[in-house]
Design an enzyme around this catalytic site. Structure first.
Site, PDB file in Angstrom:
ATOM      1  N   ASN A   1       0.820  -1.203   0.000  1.00 11.96           N
ATOM      2  CA  ASN A   1       0.000   0.000   0.000  1.00 11.96           C
ATOM      3  C   ASN A   1       0.864   1.268   0.000  1.00 11.96           C
ATOM      4  O   ASN A   1       2.091   1.196   0.018  1.00 11.96           O
ATOM      5  CB  ASN A   1      -0.952  -0.034   1.206  1.00 11.96           C
ATOM      6  CG  ASN A   1      -2.290   0.609   0.902  1.00 11.96           C
ATOM      7  OD1 ASN A   1      -2.369   1.564   0.142  1.00 11.96           O
ATOM      8  ND2 ASN A   1      -3.341   0.081   1.495  1.00 11.96           N
TER       9      ASN A   1
ATOM     10  N   HIS B   1      23.477   1.439  12.140  1.00 13.36           N
ATOM     11  CA  HIS B   1      24.548   2.418  12.364  1.00 13.36           C
ATOM     12  C   HIS B   1      25.229   2.086  13.679  1.00 13.36           C
ATOM     13  O   HIS B   1      24.600   1.528  14.586  1.00 13.36           O
ATOM     14  CB  HIS B   1      23.975   3.840  12.391  1.00 13.36           C
ATOM     15  CG  HIS B   1      23.313   4.222  11.110  1.00 13.36           C
ATOM     16  ND1 HIS B   1      24.001   4.671  10.018  1.00 13.36           N
ATOM     17  CD2 HIS B   1      22.016   4.184  10.728  1.00 13.36           C
ATOM     18  CE1 HIS B   1      23.161   4.907   9.024  1.00 13.36           C
ATOM     19  NE2 HIS B   1      21.945   4.617   9.436  1.00 13.36           N
TER      20      HIS B   1
ATOM     21  N   GLY C   1      -1.007  -1.380   8.937  1.00 13.41           N
ATOM     22  CA  GLY C   1      -0.533  -0.020   8.685  1.00 13.41           C
ATOM     23  C   GLY C   1       0.468   0.451   9.725  1.00 13.41           C
ATOM     24  O   GLY C   1       0.308   0.227  10.919  1.00 13.41           O
TER      25      GLY C   1
ATOM     26  N   THR D   1      11.316  -6.030  16.272  1.00 17.93           N
ATOM     27  CA  THR D   1      12.743  -5.944  16.567  1.00 17.93           C
ATOM     28  C   THR D   1      13.439  -7.291  16.518  1.00 17.93           C
ATOM     29  O   THR D   1      14.662  -7.347  16.495  1.00 17.93           O
ATOM     30  CB  THR D   1      12.973  -5.322  17.955  1.00 17.93           C
ATOM     31  OG1 THR D   1      12.360  -6.157  18.944  1.00 17.93           O
ATOM     32  CG2 THR D   1      12.381  -3.916  18.027  1.00 17.93           C
TER      33      THR D   1
ATOM     34  N   ARG E   1       5.196  -8.382  20.160  1.00 12.69           N
ATOM     35  CA  ARG E   1       5.176  -9.617  20.932  1.00 12.69           C
ATOM     36  C   ARG E   1       4.046 -10.506  20.404  1.00 12.69           C
ATOM     37  O   ARG E   1       2.987 -10.014  20.047  1.00 12.69           O
ATOM     38  CB  ARG E   1       4.924  -9.343  22.402  1.00 12.69           C
ATOM     39  CG  ARG E   1       6.021  -8.553  23.083  1.00 12.69           C
ATOM     40  CD  ARG E   1       5.810  -8.515  24.576  1.00 12.69           C
ATOM     41  NE  ARG E   1       6.600  -7.684  25.421  1.00 12.69           N
ATOM     42  CZ  ARG E   1       7.788  -7.191  25.287  1.00 12.69           C
ATOM     43  NH1 ARG E   1       8.441  -7.411  24.206  1.00 12.69           N
ATOM     44  NH2 ARG E   1       8.389  -6.451  26.189  1.00 12.69           N
TER      45      ARG E   1
END
Length: 185
Positions: free
Chosen positions: A84, A114, A141, A164, A179
């Site tokens: 989208n 980084h 979204g 993550t 989670r």
């Protein structure tokens, strides 16, 4: 001596100031502009621009502009997938999106990393880790997927989640950090 582009492609720390890297970024910028400004009345032209930009695009896949990438060539999207508006796919490392994937608006797939230490970061060193999205995944979204993450097939990631770590197949994940909140049959 290894070039900075070779280091980048190998997933090693590199500096993005080498002429070959800058030319690749410029190529992607021109193709993004062509895709993002293509008229809705010219779906064939829009698809041609997208095929020129990306490393691979499966049949019956639909990507709605605008789309933002670093290089484009390191992105593959499987067949029958949908991306989208306002997707940000930063492909310093490969981004592999499977078949039948649904990606909501404003999703970000971010392969760059980084240094945490201030001096190498100030010197502009960077690296990247690949992202893999399995078949039949739905990213709601505003989902953000960080470098090095794999999301297993059939998994649903709720809107606004920040992924993550790897997510297994057949689960629903929510939150920041994302989670697992339930398993799917």
């Amino acid at each position: 001596m290894t070039s900075m582009k070779d280091r980048m492609l190998a997933g090693e720390p590199y500096l993005a100031d080498e002429p070959e890297i800058l030319a690749d970024l410029d190529r992607a910028a021109r193709l993004m502009e062509r895709f993002n400004s293509s008229p809705a009345s010219d779906p064939a032209g829009r698809l041609a621009a997208l095929r020129d930009l990306l490393g691979g695009l499966g049949e019956d896949t639909w990507v709605r502009p605008p789309l933002y990438v670093d290089y484009g060539t390191r992105i593959t999207i499987g067949p029958r997938s949908f991306v989208n508006f306002n997707a940000v796919l930063l492909d310093v490392a490969p981004i592999t999106i499977g078949a039948d994937v649904q990606i909501g608006p404003n999703v970000q797939l971010l392969t760059p990393t980084h240094p945490v230490e201030p001096e190498p970061r100030r010197a502009k060193w960077e690296a990247a880790k690949p992202i893999t999205i399995g078949d039949n995944v739905w990213l709601g979204g505003g989902v953000i997927v960080l470098a090095g993450v794999t999301i297993g097939e059939n998994t649903v990631v709720g809107a606004g989640a920040v992924v993550t770590r790897d997510l297994p197949p057949n689960v629903v994940a929510l939150g920041n950090p994302a989670r697992v909140v339930r398993e799917l049959a």
